[in-house]
Write an enzyme that holds these catalytic residues in place. Structure first.
Site, PDB file in Angstrom:
ATOM      1  N   ASP A 108      59.580  33.456  47.721  1.00  0.00           N
ATOM      2  CA  ASP A 108      60.867  32.902  47.305  1.00  0.00           C
ATOM      3  C   ASP A 108      61.515  32.072  48.402  1.00  0.00           C
ATOM      4  O   ASP A 108      62.327  31.192  48.126  1.00  0.00           O
ATOM      5  CB  ASP A 108      61.844  34.034  46.931  1.00  0.00           C
ATOM      6  CG  ASP A 108      61.362  34.852  45.747  1.00  0.00           C
ATOM      7  OD1 ASP A 108      60.290  34.546  45.215  1.00  0.00           O
ATOM      8  OD2 ASP A 108      62.075  35.804  45.373  1.00  0.00           O
ATOM      9  N   ASP A 196      65.105  27.813  45.429  1.00  0.00           N
ATOM     10  CA  ASP A 196      64.273  28.889  45.952  1.00  0.00           C
ATOM     11  C   ASP A 196      62.852  28.333  46.011  1.00  0.00           C
ATOM     12  O   ASP A 196      62.431  27.566  45.122  1.00  0.00           O
ATOM     13  CB  ASP A 196      64.288  30.100  45.004  1.00  0.00           C
ATOM     14  CG  ASP A 196      65.520  30.994  45.192  1.00  0.00           C
ATOM     15  OD1 ASP A 196      66.478  30.594  45.879  1.00  0.00           O
ATOM     16  OD2 ASP A 196      65.511  32.108  44.625  1.00  0.00           O
ATOM     17  N   HIS A 245      62.313  31.157  39.128  1.00  0.00           N
ATOM     18  CA  HIS A 245      60.976  31.124  39.737  1.00  0.00           C
ATOM     19  C   HIS A 245      59.904  30.799  38.688  1.00  0.00           C
ATOM     20  O   HIS A 245      59.863  31.382  37.620  1.00  0.00           O
ATOM     21  CB  HIS A 245      60.656  32.439  40.450  1.00  0.00           C
ATOM     22  CG  HIS A 245      61.700  32.756  41.497  1.00  0.00           C
ATOM     23  ND1 HIS A 245      61.873  33.995  42.017  1.00  0.00           N
ATOM     24  CD2 HIS A 245      62.630  31.963  42.088  1.00  0.00           C
ATOM     25  CE1 HIS A 245      62.873  33.970  42.902  1.00  0.00           C
ATOM     26  NE2 HIS A 245      63.336  32.741  42.954  1.00  0.00           N
ATOM     27  N   ASP A 247      56.659  31.213  38.897  1.00  0.00           N
ATOM     28  CA  ASP A 247      55.340  31.822  39.038  1.00  0.00           C
ATOM     29  C   ASP A 247      55.040  33.004  38.108  1.00  0.00           C
ATOM     30  O   ASP A 247      54.033  33.691  38.286  1.00  0.00           O
ATOM     31  CB  ASP A 247      55.026  32.151  40.511  1.00  0.00           C
ATOM     32  CG  ASP A 247      56.074  33.006  41.196  1.00  0.00           C
ATOM     33  OD1 ASP A 247      57.109  33.303  40.573  1.00  0.00           O
ATOM     34  OD2 ASP A 247      55.849  33.360  42.366  1.00  0.00           O
ATOM     35  N   ARG A 264      57.249  30.787  26.992  1.00  0.00           N
ATOM     36  CA  ARG A 264      57.977  29.788  27.793  1.00  0.00           C
ATOM     37  C   ARG A 264      57.109  28.540  27.906  1.00  0.00           C
ATOM     38  O   ARG A 264      56.701  28.152  29.007  1.00  0.00           O
ATOM     39  CB  ARG A 264      58.255  30.324  29.197  1.00  0.00           C
ATOM     40  CG  ARG A 264      58.913  31.691  29.222  1.00  0.00           C
ATOM     41  CD  ARG A 264      58.994  32.214  30.647  1.00  0.00           C
ATOM     42  NE  ARG A 264      59.505  33.582  30.698  1.00  0.00           N
ATOM     43  CZ  ARG A 264      59.475  34.367  31.771  1.00  0.00           C
ATOM     44  NH1 ARG A 264      58.935  33.906  32.900  1.00  0.00           N
ATOM     45  NH2 ARG A 264      59.961  35.572  31.742  1.00  0.00           N
ATOM     46  N   CYS A 351      54.237  36.380  44.187  1.00  0.00           N
ATOM     47  CA  CYS A 351      55.561  36.516  44.832  1.00  0.00           C
ATOM     48  C   CYS A 351      55.482  37.165  46.208  1.00  0.00           C
ATOM     49  O   CYS A 351      56.148  36.729  47.147  1.00  0.00           O
ATOM     50  CB  CYS A 351      56.475  37.399  43.992  1.00  0.00           C
ATOM     51  SG  CYS A 351      56.808  36.813  42.345  1.00  0.00           S
TER      52      CYS A 351
HETATM   53  O1  DAV Z   1      59.476  36.552  34.456  1.00  0.00           O
HETATM   54  O2  DAV Z   1      61.045  37.675  35.422  1.00  0.00           O
HETATM   55  C1  DAV Z   1      59.791  36.597  37.816  1.00  0.00           C
HETATM   56  C2  DAV Z   1      59.473  35.727  38.981  1.00  0.00           C
HETATM   57  C3  DAV Z   1      59.572  36.453  40.248  1.00  0.00           C
HETATM   58  N1  DAV Z   1      59.362  35.576  41.382  1.00  0.00           N
HETATM   59  C4  DAV Z   1      60.229  36.748  35.405  1.00  0.00           C
HETATM   60  C5  DAV Z   1      60.138  35.841  36.598  1.00  0.00           C
END
Ligand code: DAV
Length: 367
Positions: A108, A196, A245, A247, A264, A351
């Site tokens: 992040d 981020d 984020h 990822d 998504r 992450c």
């Molecule tokens: O799907 O909650 C999480 C991403 C964490 N870096 C989600 C995204």
């Protein structure tokens, strides 16, 4: 003697050196605007904050240590951050928060582009000083590698002007959130550049950046000006009511192949770059779990938050049976890694790592 320590241009070239986070002293931070917007309305985390229970910290550290030694055994150099005291409050001339977040997840905070590691602005007040966990490592790279560029984006002020007040209501409802996401109305305003590092994916000459809760358009513009030799593309994933984020949403596995979260999907009008260059975007397999583990910010889609070791090898969380099966069918060798009990600390296998060195140079995948 010149020694190159830092070099990584994409998400898939053979990994040789990586940072793996630590769960030490991680806190659930007090309420604040951008963070609250991400906590799901039915989450067990609403209304509580403080240091995470010690047994969960110990368990997460055990898993992170195991992951680090698995990577080491495969010949990858692994460095670990040095935790600061996250119980310390943060006061700047513009804001105050009673505690910080943790030294998870490094992805992040640190964006590696070629010989540069850039500390992101961050967009939560509790994460303003998170870069300090990584400074001992970055200082060392700077001493050892004369070409390493250690950069930090301008620290944001994070006053109330950075956050849309309509996201502060207790009950917004998922339908309203989806409507706002569709309209690109996110919790962060355009007051100042915010991003981020985990909203950025690296494809050689191209950077693909998600506009959402943690990265605003000015943040993306800042990246465009900062990396003048790159093409910077803005993407949105309207099916995500909590867009932070990229990822657990969009996961490149190798040149020509990307997994996309089926809830998504990248809108058709944003696919041109990939379609024109014959990249395949396939739906990721379903997660193996119906709910995230306790005290977790992230969704069950951490199933697709994988770490690619090279274009034929990928680390997948060991309980994610459907994701492992899909990787196998896509021709990847799967390395199962147990991490689910560390998800609450901020994320999955992608992450909890940050690239330092991958083989290879800056290629143009979208000529
Ligand atoms: O799907 O909650 C999480 C991403 C964490 N870096 C989600 C995204």
């Amino acid at each position: 003697m010149t020694k190159t320590i830092v070099n990584s241009w994409n998400e898939w070239d053979p990994l040789r050196h990586v940072i793996v986070g630590r769960a030490d002293d991680c806190h659930i931070p007090p309420e604040e605007p951008a963070l609250d917007a991400k906590v799901p309305e039915d989450s067990d985390m609403r209304g509580q904050w403080g240091r995470r229970p010690q047994e969960t910290i110990d368990r997460a550290n055990e898993l992170l240590d195991n992951f680090a030694s698995l990577l080491t055994k495969r010949g990858i150099r692994v460095d670990r951050p040095t935790s600061i005291d996250h119980s310390k409050p943060v006061t700047t001339p513009d804001f105050h928060t009673d505690s910080q977040f943790g030294c998870m997840p490094p992805r992040d905070v640190l964006l590696t582009v070629g010989a540069e590691i850039l500390e992101a602005t961050m967009s939560y007040r509790c994460r303003w000083f998170e870069y300090l966990n990584y400074r001992p490592l970055l200082q060392r790279y700077w001493e050892e590698d004369p070409n390493f560029r250690h950069e930090a984006a301008p620290k944001p002020r994070l006053t109330d002007a950075d956050y849309h007040p309509d996201y502060l209501s207790e009950k917004i409802g998922v339908a309203q959130r989806l409507k706002w996401a569709e309209e690109k109305h996110f919790v962060t305003t355009e007051e100042e550049p915010l991003f981020d590092a985990a909203d950025v994916l690296r494809f050689g000459r191209d950077l693909v950046v998600q506009h959402g809760f943690t990265t605003n358009l000015k943040g993306i513009e800042w990246l465009r000006r900062h990396f003048p030799d790159h093409r910077v593309h803005t993407v949105n994933f309207p099916g995500d009511p909590y867009p932070i984020h990229i990822d657990a949403t969009f996961t490149p596995l190798r040149p020509g192949l990307i997994l996309n979260n089926p809830q998504r999907r990248l809108p058709d009008d944003q696919r041109k770059l990939f379609n024109d260059n014959d990249w395949e975007i396939v739906d990721a397999a379903q997660p193996a779990h119906n709910t995230p583990p306790p005290l977790c910010y992230s969704s069950t889609w951490l199933s697709m938050n994988v770490l690619v070791l090279d274009p034929k090898t990928v680390c997948v969380e060991a309980s994610e049976v459907y994701q492992m099966e899909q990787m196998d069918k896509l021709g990847m060798e799967v390395v199962p890694v147990e991490l689910r009990d560390a998800y609450a600390f901020g994320g999955g296998l992608h992450c909890c790592t940050a690239d330092v060195y991958r083989e290879g140079g800056c290629e143009d995948y979208f000529p």
